[in-house]
Design a protein around this motif. Sequence first.
Motif, short mmCIF file in Angstrom:
data_model
loop_
_atom_site.label_atom_id
_atom_site.label_comp_id
_atom_site.label_asym_id
_atom_site.label_seq_id
_atom_site.Cartn_x
_atom_site.Cartn_y
_atom_site.Cartn_z
N ARG A 361 23.76 -0.86 14.33
CA ARG A 361 24.50 -0.14 13.29
C ARG A 361 23.51 0.58 12.36
O ARG A 361 23.69 1.73 12.02
CB ARG A 361 25.30 -1.19 12.52
CG ARG A 361 26.35 -0.67 11.64
CD ARG A 361 27.48 -1.67 11.54
NE ARG A 361 27.07 -2.96 10.98
CZ ARG A 361 27.73 -4.09 11.20
NH1 ARG A 361 28.82 -4.11 11.95
NH2 ARG A 361 27.32 -5.21 10.67
N ILE A 365 23.02 4.61 11.69
CA ILE A 365 23.13 5.23 10.37
C ILE A 365 21.86 6.03 10.06
O ILE A 365 21.91 7.18 9.61
CB ILE A 365 23.36 4.16 9.27
CG1 ILE A 365 24.81 3.69 9.27
CG2 ILE A 365 23.00 4.68 7.88
CD1 ILE A 365 25.81 4.71 8.72
N TYR A 368 21.66 9.16 12.05
CA TYR A 368 22.62 10.15 11.54
C TYR A 368 22.10 10.84 10.27
O TYR A 368 22.10 12.06 10.17
CB TYR A 368 23.97 9.47 11.28
CG TYR A 368 25.03 10.41 10.75
CD1 TYR A 368 25.54 11.43 11.55
CD2 TYR A 368 25.52 10.28 9.45
CE1 TYR A 368 26.52 12.29 11.06
CE2 TYR A 368 26.50 11.13 8.96
CZ TYR A 368 26.98 12.13 9.77
OH TYR A 368 27.94 12.99 9.29
N TYR A 374 22.07 17.06 8.09
CA TYR A 374 22.45 16.00 7.16
C TYR A 374 21.27 15.48 6.34
O TYR A 374 21.44 14.75 5.37
CB TYR A 374 23.10 14.84 7.92
CG TYR A 374 24.37 15.26 8.60
CD1 TYR A 374 25.55 15.42 7.87
CD2 TYR A 374 24.39 15.55 9.96
CE1 TYR A 374 26.71 15.85 8.50
CE2 TYR A 374 25.55 15.97 10.59
CZ TYR A 374 26.70 16.12 9.85
OH TYR A 374 27.84 16.54 10.45
N TYR A 378 21.80 13.64 2.68
CA TYR A 378 21.68 12.19 2.59
C TYR A 378 20.28 11.74 2.19
O TYR A 378 20.06 11.19 1.12
CB TYR A 378 22.05 11.54 3.94
CG TYR A 378 23.52 11.51 4.20
CD1 TYR A 378 24.37 10.68 3.47
CD2 TYR A 378 24.08 12.29 5.21
CE1 TYR A 378 25.72 10.63 3.74
CE2 TYR A 378 25.44 12.24 5.47
CZ TYR A 378 26.26 11.41 4.73
OH TYR A 378 27.60 11.37 4.99
N ASP A 424 33.51 -6.72 6.97
CA ASP A 424 33.14 -5.52 6.23
C ASP A 424 31.64 -5.54 5.94
O ASP A 424 31.18 -6.30 5.09
CB ASP A 424 33.95 -5.48 4.93
CG ASP A 424 33.61 -4.24 4.09
OD1 ASP A 424 32.74 -3.46 4.50
OD2 ASP A 424 34.23 -4.08 3.04
N PRO A 425 30.86 -4.69 6.65
CA PRO A 425 29.41 -4.71 6.44
C PRO A 425 29.03 -4.49 4.98
O PRO A 425 28.07 -5.08 4.48
CB PRO A 425 28.88 -3.59 7.34
CG PRO A 425 30.06 -2.79 7.79
CD PRO A 425 31.24 -3.68 7.66
N VAL A 426 29.78 -3.66 4.27
CA VAL A 426 29.42 -3.33 2.89
C VAL A 426 29.52 -4.57 1.99
O VAL A 426 28.73 -4.74 1.07
CB VAL A 426 30.30 -2.17 2.36
CG1 VAL A 426 30.03 -1.91 0.89
CG2 VAL A 426 30.03 -0.89 3.18
N MET B 1 31.86 12.59 3.77
CA MET B 1 31.71 12.95 5.17
C MET B 1 32.02 11.75 6.06
O MET B 1 31.72 10.62 5.68
CB MET B 1 30.28 13.43 5.45
CG MET B 1 30.07 14.88 5.10
SD MET B 1 28.38 15.44 5.43
CE MET B 1 27.62 15.16 3.83
N SER B 2 32.63 12.00 7.18
CA SER B 2 32.88 10.89 8.09
C SER B 2 32.59 11.34 9.52
O SER B 2 32.53 12.54 9.80
CB SER B 2 34.33 10.40 7.96
OG SER B 2 35.21 11.44 8.33
N VAL B 3 32.40 10.37 10.39
CA VAL B 3 32.04 10.71 11.77
C VAL B 3 33.23 10.51 12.70
O VAL B 3 34.05 9.61 12.48
CB VAL B 3 30.85 9.86 12.26
CG1 VAL B 3 29.58 10.22 11.50
CG2 VAL B 3 31.13 8.38 12.15
N LEU B 31 30.54 2.73 10.81
CA LEU B 31 29.70 3.79 10.25
C LEU B 31 30.41 4.50 9.12
O LEU B 31 29.81 4.82 8.09
CB LEU B 31 29.28 4.78 11.34
CG LEU B 31 28.42 4.23 12.49
CD1 LEU B 31 27.96 5.36 13.41
CD2 LEU B 31 27.20 3.48 11.98
N ALA B 33 32.63 3.22 7.13
CA ALA B 33 32.65 2.34 5.95
C ALA B 33 31.34 2.49 5.18
O ALA B 33 31.34 2.59 3.94
CB ALA B 33 32.84 0.89 6.39
N LEU B 35 29.17 5.08 5.37
CA LEU B 35 29.06 6.44 4.83
C LEU B 35 29.97 6.62 3.61
O LEU B 35 29.62 7.32 2.67
CB LEU B 35 29.39 7.48 5.92
CG LEU B 35 28.35 7.55 7.05
CD1 LEU B 35 28.84 8.44 8.19
CD2 LEU B 35 26.99 8.05 6.53
#
Lengths: 494, 95
Positions: A361, A365, A368, A374, A378, A424-426, B1-3, B31, B33, B35
Motif C-alpha cells: 500500500r 502511494i 503515485y 502529481y 503532492y 481503516d489504514p488512516v 483527487m482519487s484513483v 488508496l 482513503a 489520498l
Amino acid sequence: MTDLTKLTLADARKGLKAKDFTSVELTQAYLDAIESANPSLNAYVAVTPEQATEMAKASDEKLAKGEGGALEGIPLGIKDLFATKGAHTQAASHILDGFKPEYESSVTANLWRDGAVMLGKLNMDEFAMGSSNETSYYGPVVSPFRAQGSNANLVPGGSSGGSAAAVAAWLCAGATATDTGGSIRQPAAFTGTVGIKPTYGRCSRWGIVAFASSLDQAGPIARTVEDAAILMTSMAGYDPKDSTSVDLPVPDFAAAVERGVKGLTIGVPREYRMDGMPEEIEALWKQGLEWLKAEGASVKDISLPHTKYALPAYYIVAPAEASSNLARYDGVKYGLRVSGKDITDMYELTRAAGFGREVKRRIMIGTYVLSAGYYDAYYVRAQKVRTLIKRDFETAFNDGVDAILTPATPSAAFGVGDEDMNADPVKMYLNDVFTVTVNMAGLPGIAVPAGKDGKGLPLGLQLIGKPFDEETLFAASRVIEKSAGLDFSPTRWW
Amino acid sequence: MSVDATTVKRIGRLARIRIEENEVAAYQSELNAILGFVEQLGEVDVSGVEPMTSVTPMELRRREDAVTDGDYPEKIVANAPLSEDNFFMVPKVVE
C-alpha cells in the motif's frame, strides 16, 4: 540468587564490574528468559545463543582484567532492521528471506566496540511500517501488559514492538530501535519503557534497512532514563559512511540525567489538545507539567500552528521515499525470488509475494505521488508544509522554550486484531499524531512512562528538544520518571 | 483527487507489484482513503515557502573520487537467489 534479568542496565554494569556475577551468567539468564517467554510474546524473530555466549565469554575475560568498554558484557536485543553480520536481517519481511549480511551496521558496530553482547534479532512491523507490530511476516508481537481483569492480548505498539516488549518483559537489558514517525516512542509509551529518537544525524543510518531516509533515526529503548542515556552514548557518533551523519562530539548523556530542570522553560503546544482525547491523558499531561514546575521549571503556552498537517504530509513524504528505497528488492541481489515468464514478470511476482499488504500500500502511494503530473501537487507541497512545521518549532525555541511537553500517544495500547484499526489504514496512522511532527522537523524526542490508565496500562509523555540537545530531554524525563515514582513492571502471565 | 481501477493497475505496473484483478477494488478504496486524508494539505498557504531538502542545516560532504572499498565479488553475490561465477543470474532480457 537474585533474578539477573530484572536488573537495570546500570545495575547490571555495576554488578559485572564488581564481579558479583559474570556476563556468561547474565547472558544465560536472558537466553533462558527468552526461551520461556518467546512462544507467548513473539518478541524475537531469531535468537543467537552461540554468538551471545561467545561475546559474553570475551567480555568476561576483559572484565576479569578490570578492562572493557562502557557496555562490557551487557546483553542487548537488536531490531531486525539493523544489519548484523552473518545473522538474520530481514526487516521482518518475507522478501528478505534468508538474508544474512556480509557487513555490520555502524550503530551495532558501536555497541560491540563498547562490549555489548547480542542476544538476537527483534520482531518489528515489516520494513518498520506500522504502529502495532502486526504487519510483521513473523506474526504480531504480544505486549507483556494486559488490562486489569482481562486475558485479551494487547499490541506493544510499533514498529519497534519487539524491542519494546523484550525490554518490558526482561528479555534483554536494553534494545536498539528505529523511529521514522514514532516507531521508538509509541511502543515505549505502550509498554512503560523509555525510548528516545535522537536528532536526525546523531546516529549513523549506515547498515540500517532504509524506510524513509530523511526521517529514519536509530535510538534505544530501555527500562529507565539512565539506561537509555547509557545506550544512546554508545550508539551515537559521526560516521563517514553516512553523509547525513553529523560530525559533532557525543556527550556523555548519562551525566546529564540528574541535572534537573531548574530554570528551564517548558513549552505546552495548544494544538496537541485533541478532540476526543481521553481525559486521563489530558490529566497526565497536566500532572507532568506540575512535576516539572515543582522542580524549578517554568511553563509557557506555545503554538505550533501546522501540527495537524504533519501526519498528512508524512503520508506523502515517507511513502515516496519508501517507494524509491524498496525498489531494490527485485529478486536479483538477495532474498526471495519468484520465477516468471520474463524478467518483468519475475519482478512483479517476487514483489507481490514478498511484500505484505501495508508495505505494498505504501509503495503504491509513494509511486503515485511521485508519478508524472502529481509530483508538484503532492510531494513538493508536502515538503513545503514540512518547512512550515520545522519553522513552528524554531519560533518556539527562539522565544526561549528549552523543551516541549506533550502526550506520547492519543491512547493506551489497543488489542491485537483491533477491527477499527484494521478496517481503516488512516485510523492506525493516527497513533503517530503526536510523534510524527518531531521526525518531520528532525528534532530529538523522548517518551517516558508517566502514569497508568484506568485499566492499569502504561501511559507516556513526550518531551521534544532543540536539535542536538538530547541532554535536556534526559534531564527533564528523569524528573518525570522520579516524580511519577511508579513501578511499570508487567504482571507476568506468559 | 482519487484513483480509479485503471490507475490502480497502472501504479502497480510502475511499482512492479503484480495486482491481481480481484485485488483492485480493495487497493482502490485503501488508496483513496489515504489520498482523502492527505487532501487537507490543500488548505495550507505555501506560497513563497521553499520545499525542505534537508532537516539539518548542513552541506553534503564530498569525498575524493577514489576507490576506497571493494574487490570482494563473492561477498556481493553471497545472498543472491541465483548466481554463477560471481555474476547475478537473471532471466534472458535480450533476444
